[in-house]
Design an enzyme around this catalytic site. Structure first.
Site, PDB file in Angstrom:
ATOM      1  N   HIS A   1       0.827  -1.198   0.000  1.00  0.00           N
ATOM      2  CA  HIS A   1       0.000   0.000   0.000  1.00  0.00           C
ATOM      3  C   HIS A   1       0.865   1.254   0.000  1.00  0.00           C
ATOM      4  O   HIS A   1       0.531   2.246  -0.655  1.00  0.00           O
ATOM      5  CB  HIS A   1      -0.929  -0.004   1.218  1.00  0.00           C
ATOM      6  CG  HIS A   1      -2.081   0.938   1.101  1.00  0.00           C
ATOM      7  ND1 HIS A   1      -2.179   2.089   1.852  1.00  0.00           N
ATOM      8  CD2 HIS A   1      -3.183   0.915   0.310  1.00  0.00           C
ATOM      9  CE1 HIS A   1      -3.300   2.717   1.540  1.00  0.00           C
ATOM     10  NE2 HIS A   1      -3.927   2.034   0.602  1.00  0.00           N
ATOM     11  N   CYS A   2       1.972   1.209   0.702  1.00  0.00           N
ATOM     12  CA  CYS A   2       2.875   2.362   0.792  1.00  0.00           C
ATOM     13  C   CYS A   2       3.457   2.762  -0.566  1.00  0.00           C
ATOM     14  O   CYS A   2       3.752   3.939  -0.790  1.00  0.00           O
ATOM     15  CB  CYS A   2       4.030   2.063   1.741  1.00  0.00           C
ATOM     16  SG  CYS A   2       3.550   1.663   3.428  1.00  0.00           S
ATOM     17  N   VAL A   3       3.638   1.792  -1.451  1.00  0.00           N
ATOM     18  CA  VAL A   3       4.311   2.079  -2.727  1.00  0.00           C
ATOM     19  C   VAL A   3       3.335   2.319  -3.873  1.00  0.00           C
ATOM     20  O   VAL A   3       3.764   2.507  -5.015  1.00  0.00           O
ATOM     21  CB  VAL A   3       5.296   0.956  -3.121  1.00  0.00           C
ATOM     22  CG1 VAL A   3       6.346   0.761  -2.034  1.00  0.00           C
ATOM     23  CG2 VAL A   3       4.586  -0.347  -3.449  1.00  0.00           C
TER      24      VAL A   3
END
Length: 357
Positions: A347-349
């Protein structure tokens, strides 16, 4: 720093009918930035590139992937990897726009939609990115990325004028936003703003009417407690909430506290939430440091939900909880132990761009 007041209607997305859709709303595509920093992944970069290739493989059958690369050499490398895996590349759109690092969830555009008659219109917010409270000076350069994408996107943009990262918020698309006090109230982001002022900014620029404040995030998270590692909406009135089963684990009490808050929380209609407990993958560490490994850092896309897994006994349990919650999507686990060394996963990327109807 630009300052907006609630009376400046022309600069307030909610006053113009814009709001942030839920992640499960149809995507035009997903934005990614190809990994390149050996400091982020001192030994894991080849493995992380393989995870990115898998993401492209699973995403491109159902939506576009807008991939930022630093140069022509990297573009050719990516195309070769895609070709070697027999991935259909017609939905892979590569832009040569250099970035310092990969965390486009946090520095990239935060997309909005509004209804205009029978059609929809797209816009985005350009928040200030200060590398999670001025922790990494070099990474602060990535705050310019939304502005650099403006000619490509060719849609209206708004500048809220405050520091905020995409991983610190989650919305249900119906008027409720989740966030944490640890992150949004930390003095290294917006020390001049009160909690109520930050909440009003979320309402103005995300088009929500209801903000649910959780406490703190998981141990090892250098973002000061991003919500996308602890609690996620899976439908407008249901959340999965990470819980640690080991009372001796440092995450045990803090996650239990967030769960209790959610049990008391209500949605934008004043209704209680359906709260589903979600496992944790135990202690994942690198060179003696605990990493922010969490199954909650999954990414919801067209046709698929990509879930980070960590070679732990709870991997399958997490996938089995999510599968009935997304009956129209294939829930796929991607081994992210190499990626989480960089202190983030799927999700962060990634950053979704909604599809306008």
């Amino acid at each position: 720093m630009k300052s907006n007041t609630r009376s400046e209607i022309s600069t307030i997305p909610s006053s113009l009918g814009y709001s942030m859709p839920a992640e499960w709303a149809p995507h035009e595509g997903t934005w990614l930035s190809w990994p390149k920093d050996p400091i982020t992944w001192p030994e894991q970069l080849p493995e992380v590139e393989e995870i990115y290739t898998q993401m492209i493989e699973y995403l491109t059958p159902n939506e576009k992937v807008f991939l930022l690369v630093n140069d022509e050499t990297t573009q050719q490398k990516v195309l070769q990897k895609v070709k070697s895996k027999n991935i259909q590349s017609q939905n892979l759109i590569i832009h040569k726009i250099p970035t310092v690092d990969v965390w486009i969830r946090d520095y990239g555009p935060n997309f909005l939609i509004r209804q205009n008659g029978s059609s929809q219109e797209l816009a985005y917010n350009h928040w200030i990115f200060n590398a999670w409270g001025n922790k990494y000076e070099e990474l602060k350069k990535d705050t310019a990325i939304p502005q650099q994408l403006k000619p490509l996107l060719n849609i209206p943009s708004f500048e809220p004028g405050i520091v905020l990262e995409g991983g610190s918020i989650d919305v249900n698309g119906s008027g409720t936003c989740l966030t944490t006090e640890q992150c949004l109230l930390t003095p290294t982001r917006n020390p001049h703003l009160k909690k109520s002022e930050i909440e009003n900014t979320l309402k103005d620029f995300l088009g929500v009417s209801n903000v649910i404040w959780l406490g703190v995030g998981i141990v090892g998270d250098d973002t000061d407690g991003h919500v996308d590692d602890i609690v996620r909406f899976v439908n407008p009135n249901t959340v999965v909430c990470a819980l640690e089963e080991d009372p001796a684990d440092d995450n045990y009490e803090l996650l239990k506290e967030n769960y209790k808050r959610l049990e008391l929380a209500k949605n934008e209609k004043g209704e209680k939430l359906n709260v589903i407990s979600f496992p944790m993958p135990g202690v994942v560490s690198y060179e003696g440091d605990r990493l922010p490994a969490s199954y909650a850092n999954f990414f919801i896309a067209n046709g698929v939900v990509l879930v980070p897994i960590f070679n732990h006994k709870n991997d399958e349990k997490a996938l089995q909880i999510l599968r009935p919650l997304f009956p129209d999507r294939k829930v796929i686990g991607l081994s992210c132990a190499p990626m989480v060394v960089g202190l983030g996963t799927l999700h962060c990327v990634s950053q979704q761009q909604p599809k306008i109807q």
